[in-house]
Design a protein around this motif. Structure first.
Motif, PDB file in Angstrom:
ATOM      1  N   VAL A 204       0.819  -1.207   0.000  1.00  0.00           N
ATOM      2  CA  VAL A 204       0.000   0.000   0.000  1.00  0.00           C
ATOM      3  C   VAL A 204       0.855   1.261   0.000  1.00  0.00           C
ATOM      4  O   VAL A 204       0.434   2.317  -0.482  1.00  0.00           O
ATOM      5  CB  VAL A 204      -0.981  -0.017   1.192  1.00  0.00           C
ATOM      6  CG1 VAL A 204      -0.247   0.202   2.513  1.00  0.00           C
ATOM      7  CG2 VAL A 204      -2.085   0.999   1.005  1.00  0.00           C
ATOM      8  N   GLY A 205       2.092   1.186   0.492  1.00  0.00           N
ATOM      9  CA  GLY A 205       2.964   2.351   0.529  1.00  0.00           C
ATOM     10  C   GLY A 205       3.615   2.667  -0.794  1.00  0.00           C
ATOM     11  O   GLY A 205       4.327   3.669  -0.903  1.00  0.00           O
ATOM     12  N   VAL A 212      -3.068   7.658  -0.411  1.00  0.00           N
ATOM     13  CA  VAL A 212      -3.577   6.289  -0.447  1.00  0.00           C
ATOM     14  C   VAL A 212      -3.436   5.554   0.883  1.00  0.00           C
ATOM     15  O   VAL A 212      -4.396   4.897   1.328  1.00  0.00           O
ATOM     16  CB  VAL A 212      -2.916   5.509  -1.598  1.00  0.00           C
ATOM     17  CG1 VAL A 212      -3.162   4.011  -1.469  1.00  0.00           C
ATOM     18  CG2 VAL A 212      -3.446   6.008  -2.940  1.00  0.00           C
ATOM     19  N   PRO A 213      -2.277   5.581   1.559  1.00  0.00           N
ATOM     20  CA  PRO A 213      -2.199   4.848   2.832  1.00  0.00           C
ATOM     21  C   PRO A 213      -3.265   5.274   3.842  1.00  0.00           C
ATOM     22  O   PRO A 213      -3.850   4.417   4.505  1.00  0.00           O
ATOM     23  CB  PRO A 213      -0.779   5.170   3.324  1.00  0.00           C
ATOM     24  CG  PRO A 213      -0.005   5.425   2.073  1.00  0.00           C
ATOM     25  CD  PRO A 213      -0.963   6.142   1.175  1.00  0.00           C
ATOM     26  N   LEU A 243       4.272   6.394   8.066  1.00  0.00           N
ATOM     27  CA  LEU A 243       3.886   5.715   9.301  1.00  0.00           C
ATOM     28  C   LEU A 243       3.558   6.715  10.403  1.00  0.00           C
ATOM     29  O   LEU A 243       2.608   6.521  11.173  1.00  0.00           O
ATOM     30  CB  LEU A 243       5.006   4.776   9.749  1.00  0.00           C
ATOM     31  CG  LEU A 243       5.336   3.619   8.799  1.00  0.00           C
ATOM     32  CD1 LEU A 243       6.437   2.752   9.389  1.00  0.00           C
ATOM     33  CD2 LEU A 243       4.104   2.780   8.484  1.00  0.00           C
ATOM     34  N   ALA A 244       4.322   7.805  10.477  1.00  0.00           N
ATOM     35  CA  ALA A 244       4.049   8.826  11.488  1.00  0.00           C
ATOM     36  C   ALA A 244       2.665   9.425  11.294  1.00  0.00           C
ATOM     37  O   ALA A 244       1.928   9.660  12.268  1.00  0.00           O
ATOM     38  CB  ALA A 244       5.115   9.915  11.433  1.00  0.00           C
ATOM     39  N   GLY A 253      -2.600   0.387  15.231  1.00  0.00           N
ATOM     40  CA  GLY A 253      -2.966  -1.020  15.328  1.00  0.00           C
ATOM     41  C   GLY A 253      -3.185  -1.721  14.008  1.00  0.00           C
ATOM     42  O   GLY A 253      -3.495  -2.921  13.994  1.00  0.00           O
ATOM     43  N   GLN A 254      -2.990  -1.031  12.888  1.00  0.00           N
ATOM     44  CA  GLN A 254      -3.195  -1.645  11.572  1.00  0.00           C
ATOM     45  C   GLN A 254      -1.892  -1.801  10.785  1.00  0.00           C
ATOM     46  O   GLN A 254      -1.908  -2.331   9.678  1.00  0.00           O
ATOM     47  CB  GLN A 254      -4.174  -0.801  10.747  1.00  0.00           C
ATOM     48  CG  GLN A 254      -5.585  -0.747  11.305  1.00  0.00           C
ATOM     49  CD  GLN A 254      -6.384   0.401  10.717  1.00  0.00           C
ATOM     50  OE1 GLN A 254      -6.683   1.386  11.398  1.00  0.00           O
ATOM     51  NE2 GLN A 254      -6.720   0.302   9.443  1.00  0.00           N
ATOM     52  N   ILE A 255      -0.778  -1.375  11.315  1.00  0.00           N
ATOM     53  CA  ILE A 255       0.482  -1.343  10.577  1.00  0.00           C
ATOM     54  C   ILE A 255       1.214  -2.675  10.688  1.00  0.00           C
ATOM     55  O   ILE A 255       1.420  -3.199  11.794  1.00  0.00           O
ATOM     56  CB  ILE A 255       1.394  -0.216  11.102  1.00  0.00           C
ATOM     57  CG1 ILE A 255       0.741   1.157  10.851  1.00  0.00           C
ATOM     58  CG2 ILE A 255       2.770  -0.281  10.450  1.00  0.00           C
ATOM     59  CD1 ILE A 255       1.448   2.293  11.565  1.00  0.00           C
TER      60      ILE A 255
END
Length: 312
Positions: A204-205, A212-213, A243-244, A253-255
């Motif tokens: 997704v990244g 999008v993420p 991510l930040a 909690g989804q990473i």
């Protein structure tokens, strides 16, 4: 109801025992599209997994699906020799990775094939009518097409949803170039009824669109950020920033994080790349420094333990 467990090639383990996880990788892989770049050496797979284990790695989720050289009969050997849990996949990739004759053979009974590999055992020679071994799959791999879902993707996702409803297994989605994330969620979850927290969106990244993420995270699915050692990818340079932003928006909690090694040269053991060890020697310390140890623990331990757990 059974207690949730993660189905590894050596048997089911409680989620709390999964440990530090590479949530998207390939120990074995072969495809006509990758001719000459096959991952087909068991000794090399063991060496790479051992290098990961020496840094504290405890589990690897292999997303190689049916018919792509996953070496089903060797996965248990690699797991034992390297001392790591291995979660295997059933499912199908894009049509271009297969001979048309094989797709024709399995096309009318994909859901039954996926369920059999999840509950009885993987086909050791990647033949749908061949014998199965004791190693069972723990997830279903599917794939989108570039910028959308073609007829093959929709057919495979429909079968994967049926297999999910019959087993509870998570569905992991290859997003080509990070595209079509919302299309995949709309089909799997909106139309086919797969719970959003049973879907893992891979790559997704890699979308060039930085929105999008966050859009994918807002669906409630897990997000697998993979291939962080590919320094020539622009998405890798902005990984920590992405991510930040997700953490700040409440999506810690989804990473999930993985290596997604697809070529021998990318491995740390016998190759030129940092490979699996990069996750723990470089990425985890960076994540702890920039976002805190709690975020790193969630991404590497707590989240995969939930994402891949099923009340079998």
């Amino acid at each position: 109801m059974s207690q949730p467990a993660i189905r590894t090639v050596l048997g089911d383990v409680p989620p709390a025992e999964l440990g530090v996880c590479d949530a998207h990788n390939h120990l074995f892989l072969a495809s006509p599209r990758l001719a000459g770049r096959e991952l087909d050496d068991p000794e090399a797979a063991v060496a790479e997994a051992r290098a990961f284990a020496r840094l504290g790695g405890a589990a690897v989720v292999q997303w190689t699906p049916f018919g792509m050289g996953r070496r089903a009969g060797r996965l248990a050997e690699v797991s034992r020799a390297a001392g790591v849990h291995v979660v295997a996949a059933t499912g199908l990739h894009q049509a271009g990775h297969y001979a048309p004759a094989l797709l024709e053979r399995v096309g009318g009974r994909l859901a039954d094939l996926f369920v059999a590999e999840l509950t009885r055992g993987l086909h050791t020679d990647d033949e749908p009518d061949g014998p199965t071994g004791p190693a069972r799959a723990g997830l279903i791999k599917v794939a989108g097409a570039p910028h959308g879902l073609d007829a093959h993707a929709r057919r495979v996702m429909t079968a994967a949803a049926e297999a999910h409803h019959r087993t509870g297994a998570p569905v992991a989605v290859h997003l080509e170039g990070g595209t079509a994330a919302l299309d995949a969620v709309d089909l799997l979850c909106g139309t086919l009824g797969v719970p959003r927290d049973r879907v893992v969106l891979g790559h997704v990244g890699r979308s060039p669109d930085p929105r999008v993420p966050r859009q994918a995270a807002d669906t409630g699915a897990y997000l697998a950020f993979d291939g962080p050692a590919r320094a020539h990818h622009a998405t890798d340079a902005r990984l920590l920033g992405t991510l930040a932003a997700l953490v700040g928006a409440g999506h810690t909690g989804q990473i999930l994080l993985g290596t997604d090694t697809t070529r021998p040269v990318a491995r740390a053991s016998g190759g030129e790349g940092p490979g699996m060890p990069h996750l723990l020697s470089v990425l985890r310390p960076s994540l702890e420094r920039e976002l805190g140890p709690e975020v790193a623990e969630a991404a590497f331990v707590a989240n995969p333990a939930r994402a891949f757990a099923v009340p079998w």
